[in-house]
Design an enzyme around this catalytic site. Structure first.
Site, PDB file in Angstrom:
ATOM      1  N   ARG A   1       0.938  -1.330   0.085  1.00 58.70           N
ATOM      2  CA  ARG A   1      -0.080   0.165   0.109  1.00 58.70           C
ATOM      3  C   ARG A   1       0.913   1.277   0.087  1.00 58.70           C
ATOM      4  O   ARG A   1       1.704   1.259   0.741  1.00 58.70           O
ATOM      5  CB  ARG A   1      -0.975   0.033   1.299  1.00 58.70           C
ATOM      6  CG  ARG A   1      -1.406   1.483   1.442  1.00 58.70           C
ATOM      7  CD  ARG A   1      -2.609   1.618   0.673  1.00 58.70           C
ATOM      8  NE  ARG A   1      -3.175   3.053   0.883  1.00 58.70           N
ATOM      9  CZ  ARG A   1      -4.209   3.518   0.085  1.00 58.70           C
ATOM     10  NH1 ARG A   1      -4.580   2.846  -0.987  1.00 58.70           N
ATOM     11  NH2 ARG A   1      -4.777   4.618   0.541  1.00 58.70           N
TER      12      ARG A   1
ATOM     13  N   SER B   1      -0.050   7.984   1.322  1.00 56.84           N
ATOM     14  CA  SER B   1       0.222   9.415   1.489  1.00 56.84           C
ATOM     15  C   SER B   1      -0.167   9.937   2.657  1.00 56.84           C
ATOM     16  O   SER B   1      -1.406   9.980   3.255  1.00 56.84           O
ATOM     17  CB  SER B   1      -0.294  10.406   0.471  1.00 56.84           C
ATOM     18  OG  SER B   1       0.249   9.851  -0.778  1.00 56.84           O
ATOM     19  N   GLU B   2       0.671  10.538   3.613  1.00 59.36           N
ATOM     20  CA  GLU B   2       0.272  11.243   4.876  1.00 59.36           C
ATOM     21  C   GLU B   2      -0.838  11.954   4.808  1.00 59.36           C
ATOM     22  O   GLU B   2      -1.026  12.617   3.884  1.00 59.36           O
ATOM     23  CB  GLU B   2       1.748  11.964   5.172  1.00 59.36           C
ATOM     24  CG  GLU B   2       1.683  12.587   6.465  1.00 59.36           C
ATOM     25  CD  GLU B   2       2.765  13.481   7.135  1.00 59.36           C
ATOM     26  OE1 GLU B   2       3.072  13.646   8.153  1.00 59.36           O
ATOM     27  OE2 GLU B   2       3.392  13.988   6.082  1.00 59.36           O
TER      28      GLU B   2
ATOM     29  N   CYS C   1     -12.241  13.029   4.538  1.00 62.41           N
ATOM     30  CA  CYS C   1     -11.333  12.147   3.684  1.00 62.41           C
ATOM     31  C   CYS C   1     -11.734  10.608   4.140  1.00 62.41           C
ATOM     32  O   CYS C   1     -12.383  10.367   5.198  1.00 62.41           O
ATOM     33  CB  CYS C   1     -10.105  12.305   3.584  1.00 62.41           C
ATOM     34  SG  CYS C   1      -9.103  12.288   4.807  1.00 62.41           S
TER      35      CYS C   1
ATOM     36  N   GLN D   1      -8.519   3.933   5.319  1.00 63.56           N
ATOM     37  CA  GLN D   1      -7.796   3.083   4.197  1.00 63.56           C
ATOM     38  C   GLN D   1      -6.576   2.682   5.024  1.00 63.56           C
ATOM     39  O   GLN D   1      -6.017   1.608   4.762  1.00 63.56           O
ATOM     40  CB  GLN D   1      -7.524   3.974   3.055  1.00 63.56           C
ATOM     41  CG  GLN D   1      -8.551   3.911   2.062  1.00 63.56           C
ATOM     42  CD  GLN D   1      -8.323   4.843   0.712  1.00 63.56           C
ATOM     43  OE1 GLN D   1      -7.428   5.471   0.526  1.00 63.56           O
ATOM     44  NE2 GLN D   1      -9.163   4.370  -0.325  1.00 63.56           N
TER      45      GLN D   1
ATOM     46  N   ASP E   1      -2.444  16.752  -8.739  1.00 60.17           N
ATOM     47  CA  ASP E   1      -1.851  15.557  -7.796  1.00 60.17           C
ATOM     48  C   ASP E   1      -0.291  15.873  -8.145  1.00 60.17           C
ATOM     49  O   ASP E   1       0.453  15.462  -9.289  1.00 60.17           O
ATOM     50  CB  ASP E   1      -2.413  14.318  -8.167  1.00 60.17           C
ATOM     51  CG  ASP E   1      -2.055  13.213  -7.192  1.00 60.17           C
ATOM     52  OD1 ASP E   1      -0.967  13.511  -6.572  1.00 60.17           O
ATOM     53  OD2 ASP E   1      -2.311  12.147  -7.019  1.00 60.17           O
TER      54      ASP E   1
ATOM     55  N   ARG F   1       1.972  14.220  -6.211  1.00 62.71           N
ATOM     56  CA  ARG F   1       2.874  13.394  -5.780  1.00 62.71           C
ATOM     57  C   ARG F   1       3.472  12.639  -6.533  1.00 62.71           C
ATOM     58  O   ARG F   1       3.763  12.473  -7.886  1.00 62.71           O
ATOM     59  CB  ARG F   1       1.881  12.365  -5.247  1.00 62.71           C
ATOM     60  CG  ARG F   1       1.157  12.765  -3.833  1.00 62.71           C
ATOM     61  CD  ARG F   1       0.174  11.635  -3.323  1.00 62.71           C
ATOM     62  NE  ARG F   1      -0.982  11.670  -4.203  1.00 62.71           N
ATOM     63  CZ  ARG F   1      -2.111  11.155  -3.992  1.00 62.71           C
ATOM     64  NH1 ARG F   1      -2.190  10.144  -2.814  1.00 62.71           N
ATOM     65  NH2 ARG F   1      -3.029  10.946  -4.920  1.00 62.71           N
TER      66      ARG F   1
ATOM     67  N   LYS G   1      -1.067   5.654  -9.263  1.00 60.54           N
ATOM     68  CA  LYS G   1      -0.146   4.855  -8.258  1.00 60.54           C
ATOM     69  C   LYS G   1       0.546   3.675  -9.151  1.00 60.54           C
ATOM     70  O   LYS G   1       1.564   3.336  -9.239  1.00 60.54           O
ATOM     71  CB  LYS G   1      -0.627   4.413  -7.137  1.00 60.54           C
ATOM     72  CG  LYS G   1      -1.138   5.584  -6.025  1.00 60.54           C
ATOM     73  CD  LYS G   1      -1.804   5.106  -4.755  1.00 60.54           C
ATOM     74  CE  LYS G   1      -1.836   6.311  -3.807  1.00 60.54           C
ATOM     75  NZ  LYS G   1      -2.534   5.735  -2.567  1.00 60.54           N
TER      76      LYS G   1
END
Length: 212
Positions: free
Chosen positions: A64, A67-68, A80, A85, A140, A142, A168
């Site tokens: 998995r 993200s923090e 959220c 999750q 996004d 990331r 991802k």
């Protein structure tokens, strides 16, 4: 399940990443996790891997990329689904064997304070993507190449990826990690996050099933 073949060769700079710390921490009465720290990551942030479950797995480990999310992970925000999750991933991977990679990329990469500013705009009626745009951020930001660096240092070349986010999958593939299978996460919907989840489904193309 879908199969995602690897698309690229691992860049040589990934070999510079090293494990610098590894320690067992009890996470519940039922299981512990081995927290692993790294040096040499591309963005020089303190991302960690949490190894869970049996050492030997039937096939590639379940992974998995999380993200923090301070508001969701720590304080249980219902805006959220991040905290739910994360808990699901910890429990599931503790049974199957694999890793949670905890990535310090708050607010899809815009940071905590900017995420709070985004929440202000969302409270005025904008969705999460529109709010980012109004703050002059991309949808996004990331970087999943960081996760690839971490997996490479752990000796992992193939994974089963626990995610609803196809970005991802692509991010790992493009960095040289083979995603053999995408495993869907559960849908954690409530009156406070339904609009947020729907925006992720429609604009972020997350594979989320909502009854709308």
């Amino acid at each position: 399940m879908l199969t995602f073949p690897r698309k690229s060769v691992r860049p040589p700079e990934l070999e510079d990443v090293e494990i610098c710390a590894s320690v067992d921490i009890a996470l519940s009465r039922k299981f512990s996790g081995k927290f692993i720290g790294f040096t040499g990551l591309a963005d020089d942030k303190e991302h960690v891997a949490i190894k869970l479950g049996p050492d030997k797995t039937d096939g590639p480990p379940l992974v998995r990329l999380h993200s923090e999310c301070l508001t969701g992970d720590v304080f249980g925000s219902m805006r959220c689904d991040c905290g739910e999750q994360l808990n699901e991933a910890l429990n599931l991977i503790s049974e199957t064997g694999g890793y949670v990679l905890y990535l310090r990329q708050e607010g899809r990469g815009i940071g905590l304070i900017e995420k709070l500013r985004s929440y202000v705009l969302q409270s005025s009626g904008y969705d999460t993507y529109e709010a980012n745009e109004m703050l002059n951020h991309g949808h996004d930001l990331r970087d999943y190449g960081i996760a690839s660096q971490m997996l490479t240092a752990l000796g992992v070349e193939k994974v089963r990826l626990l995610t609803n986010n196809l970005s991802k999958v692509r991010g790992l593939q493009e960095s040289g990690i083979e995603v053999c299978e995408r495993v869907s996460t559960s849908t954690f919907v409530n009156p406070h996050n339904e609009r947020y989840l729907n925006a992720k489904r429609q604009k972020g193309h997350h594979q989320i099933k909502l009854k709308l």
